[in-house]
Design a protein around this motif. Structure first.
Motif, mmCIF file in Angstrom:
data_model
loop_
_atom_site.group_PDB
_atom_site.id
_atom_site.type_symbol
_atom_site.label_atom_id
_atom_site.label_comp_id
_atom_site.label_asym_id
_atom_site.label_seq_id
_atom_site.Cartn_x
_atom_site.Cartn_y
_atom_site.Cartn_z
ATOM 1 N N ALA A 87 0.908 -0.902 -0.130
ATOM 2 C CA ALA A 87 -0.044 -0.178 -0.216
ATOM 3 C C ALA A 87 0.842 1.417 0.184
ATOM 4 N N ALA A 88 0.291 2.200 -0.381
ATOM 5 C CA ALA A 88 1.422 3.766 -1.268
ATOM 6 C C ALA A 88 0.444 4.475 -0.675
ATOM 7 N N TRP A 89 0.146 5.962 -0.890
ATOM 8 C CA TRP A 89 0.464 6.701 0.012
ATOM 9 C C TRP A 89 -0.717 7.111 -0.641
ATOM 10 N N LEU A 90 -1.494 7.309 -2.322
ATOM 11 C CA LEU A 90 -2.557 7.255 -2.456
ATOM 12 C C LEU A 90 -3.429 6.406 -2.114
ATOM 13 N N ALA A 91 -4.805 6.876 -0.935
ATOM 14 C CA ALA A 91 -5.874 5.642 -0.722
ATOM 15 C C ALA A 91 -7.101 5.335 -1.255
ATOM 16 N N GLY A 92 -7.282 6.128 -2.122
ATOM 17 C CA GLY A 92 -7.939 6.769 -2.627
ATOM 18 C C GLY A 92 -9.341 7.863 -3.001
ATOM 19 N N THR A 93 -9.499 7.912 -4.210
ATOM 20 C CA THR A 93 -10.672 9.148 -5.108
ATOM 21 C C THR A 93 -11.624 8.739 -5.085
ATOM 22 N N CYS A 94 -12.202 10.153 -5.796
ATOM 23 C CA CYS A 94 -13.399 9.609 -5.719
ATOM 24 C C CYS A 94 -13.959 8.774 -7.130
ATOM 25 N N GLY A 95 -13.393 8.884 -7.802
ATOM 26 C CA GLY A 95 -13.446 8.259 -9.541
ATOM 27 C C GLY A 95 -14.356 8.798 -10.715
ATOM 28 N N THR A 96 -14.944 9.624 -10.434
ATOM 29 C CA THR A 96 -15.673 10.627 -11.059
ATOM 30 C C THR A 96 -15.549 11.716 -11.279
ATOM 31 N N CYS A 97 -14.602 13.098 -10.829
ATOM 32 C CA CYS A 97 -13.937 13.951 -11.616
ATOM 33 C C CYS A 97 -13.839 14.319 -12.390
ATOM 34 N N ARG A 98 -13.507 15.056 -13.224
ATOM 35 C CA ARG A 98 -12.787 15.237 -14.482
ATOM 36 C C ARG A 98 -10.769 15.331 -14.152
ATOM 37 N N TYR A 99 -9.936 15.531 -13.218
ATOM 38 C CA TYR A 99 -9.481 15.173 -12.908
ATOM 39 C C TYR A 99 -9.057 13.376 -12.848
ATOM 40 N N CYS A 100 -9.721 12.530 -12.169
ATOM 41 C CA CYS A 100 -10.508 11.092 -11.798
ATOM 42 C C CYS A 100 -10.127 11.022 -13.275
ATOM 43 N N THR A 101 -11.368 10.369 -14.072
ATOM 44 C CA THR A 101 -11.455 10.593 -15.358
ATOM 45 C C THR A 101 -10.396 10.830 -16.867
ATOM 46 N N GLY A 102 -9.728 12.034 -16.253
ATOM 47 C CA GLY A 102 -8.723 12.175 -17.157
ATOM 48 C C GLY A 102 -7.634 11.817 -17.589
ATOM 49 N N GLY A 103 -7.226 10.835 -16.117
ATOM 50 C CA GLY A 103 -6.445 10.195 -15.882
ATOM 51 C C GLY A 103 -5.227 10.811 -15.017
ATOM 52 N N ARG A 104 -5.588 12.480 -14.339
ATOM 53 C CA ARG A 104 -4.996 12.767 -13.322
ATOM 54 C C ARG A 104 -5.613 12.624 -11.978
ATOM 55 N N GLU A 105 -5.640 11.160 -11.330
ATOM 56 C CA GLU A 105 -6.360 11.169 -10.128
ATOM 57 C C GLU A 105 -5.431 11.259 -8.725
ATOM 58 N N ASN A 106 -4.111 12.072 -9.269
ATOM 59 C CA ASN A 106 -2.964 12.885 -8.065
ATOM 60 C C ASN A 106 -4.165 14.011 -7.586
ATOM 61 N N LEU A 107 -4.933 14.267 -8.632
ATOM 62 C CA LEU A 107 -5.166 15.870 -8.281
ATOM 63 C C LEU A 107 -6.746 16.082 -8.087
ATOM 64 N N CYS A 108 -7.269 14.885 -8.016
ATOM 65 C CA CYS A 108 -8.806 14.359 -7.139
ATOM 66 C C CYS A 108 -8.969 15.421 -5.821
ATOM 67 N N PRO A 109 -10.060 16.355 -6.695
ATOM 68 C CA PRO A 109 -10.404 17.219 -4.865
ATOM 69 C C PRO A 109 -10.075 16.287 -3.491
ATOM 70 N N ASP A 110 -10.994 15.047 -3.616
ATOM 71 C CA ASP A 110 -11.785 14.487 -2.594
ATOM 72 C C ASP A 110 -10.182 13.143 -2.504
ATOM 73 N N SER A 111 -9.669 13.162 -3.071
ATOM 74 C CA SER A 111 -8.353 12.366 -2.578
ATOM 75 C C SER A 111 -7.706 11.808 -1.404
ATOM 76 N N ALA A 281 1.352 13.614 -5.545
ATOM 77 C CA ALA A 281 1.379 12.584 -5.035
ATOM 78 C C ALA A 281 1.396 11.893 -5.936
ATOM 79 N N ASN A 282 0.513 11.261 -6.720
ATOM 80 C CA ASN A 282 0.865 9.663 -7.544
ATOM 81 C C ASN A 282 -0.717 9.601 -7.997
ATOM 82 N N THR A 283 -0.186 9.245 -9.325
ATOM 83 C CA THR A 283 -1.324 7.801 -9.849
ATOM 84 C C THR A 283 -1.096 6.467 -9.961
ATOM 85 N N ARG A 284 -2.070 5.775 -9.939
ATOM 86 C CA ARG A 284 -2.008 3.813 -9.868
ATOM 87 C C ARG A 284 -0.730 3.806 -10.847
ATOM 88 N N ALA A 285 -1.488 4.455 -12.337
ATOM 89 C CA ALA A 285 -0.209 4.156 -13.124
ATOM 90 C C ALA A 285 1.751 4.333 -12.428
#
Length: 333
Positions: A87-111, A281-285
């Motif tokens: 397990a790493a630093w990023l523990a979860g995101t909303c999965g639906t915002c424009r950052y998550c759907t655009g491949g930038r989940e590290n910027l998710c406001p609800d991360s 942060a980082n993305t899972r990718a």
């Protein structure tokens, strides 16, 4: 048993306390993990000392976690008891915002983040979201894998953000856990690496790992830099690193916390298309890509192990620059 941030204070004053907690219950997507090792990251230090405001009282730090699955929730597909996971630093995101759907989940406001929003790995057991948990190979020791899960991944993203050209000259400011892994990755990719750091043992380690040069923090590198990464959380080094860049070079700031940056001079620091970038942060990718790189070019991980019962000492040693490489907490039988 688990360590918690009892109160924020300098690490030398031991702000961590150890307490007994009930065994956590995994939710539908969760994994219950028996912790085998957990890296000690400077972000943990920022949390304990108050540079990062606590998200909840008595949070357990630690986000470089290696362990074995004990139980999996019904929706945690593809995992079974006994699996080796991380397990790493990023523990979860909303999965639906424009950052998550655009491949930038590290910027998710609800991360959400391990050891900040949810309990981390300074403990005997931890619960993680299976969708943000990495499968790990068998073979390498637990304590060598743990630092890869933050120090390695964030260094990988910082190297990408620095846009180092093939065969270019990379400057690395500060040479702790993340830097010593990132330097090896850059060297494996054909870069010449120039390390600038205050500690003589760290400079020796840099040269042992193949750096082209190693000097003091405020020294001029021997060549103009095509790119640089600032790992030290010291804002005064931003103009120093920018001034060392060649035309068109990029400085990436890798830390989650940085002291204030002094006034920059446009002509000296930014003109001729020099670029200053942060790393968030980082993305899972990123995590999957870095772990694939590690499988091809396994780094030398300089580990300073501590038993889990001495987590407060490990954090104090990190604060006091008494760790060369990376401190890792190891489970006690």
């Amino acid at each position: 048993m688990a360590w918690v941030v009892d109160h924020t204070a300098p690490a030398a004053e031991r702000p961590l306390r150890r307490e007994r907690r009930p065994l956590p219950e995994p939710g539908p997507y969760d994994l219950l993990i028996k912790v085998r090792a957990c890296g000690v990251c400077r972000t943990d230090l920022h949390l304990a000392e108050g540079d990062l405001p606590p998200r909840a009282p008595r949070r357990t730090p630690g986000h470089e976690i290696v362990g074995r699955v004990l139980a999996a929730g019904p929706a945690a597909e593809g995992f079974a008891p006994g699996d080796r996971v991380g397990a790493a630093w990023l523990a979860g995101t909303c999965g639906t915002c424009r950052y998550c759907t655009g491949g930038r989940e590290n910027l998710c406001p609800d991360s959400r983040y391990t050891g900040w929003d949810v309990h981390g790995g300074y403990a005997e057991h931890v619960v993680t979201d299976s969708r943000f948990t990495y499968r790990l190979p068998e073979g390498p020791p637990d304590e060598e894998l743990a630092p890869l899960l933050c120090a390695g991944i964030i260094g990988y993203r910082a190297l990408r953000r620095a846009e180092l050209p093939p065969g270019g000259a990379l400057g690395i400011y500060g040479f702790g856990a993340s830097a010593h892994l990132t330097a090896q990755l850059a060297i494996a990719q054909g870069a010449s690496v120039h390390v600038l750091t205050r500690a003589e043992p760290a400079r020796r380690l840099a040269l042992e790992l193949g750096a082209a040069s190693a000097g003091g923090t405020y020294d001029d590198p021997p060549v103009p830099l095509d790119a640089a990464i600032l790992f030290a959380p010291v804002g005064n080094l931003v103009p120093v690193a920018l001034a060392a860049l060649d035309r068109g070079g990029t400085l990436a700031v890798a830390g989650i916390h940085l002291t204030d940056i002094p006034v920059l001079g446009y002509q000296r620091h930014l003109f001729q298309e020099r670029t200053l970038r942060s790393v968030t942060a980082n993305t899972r990718a990123d995590g999957r890509a870095y772990l694939s790189e590690v499988a091809r070019h396994r780094p030398v991980v300089h580990v300073q192990p501590y038993p889990m019962s001495r987590a407060d000492e490990a954090l104090a040693d990190l604060a006091g620059d008494r760790v060369t490489g990376v401190a890792v907490l190891v489970a006690e039988e």
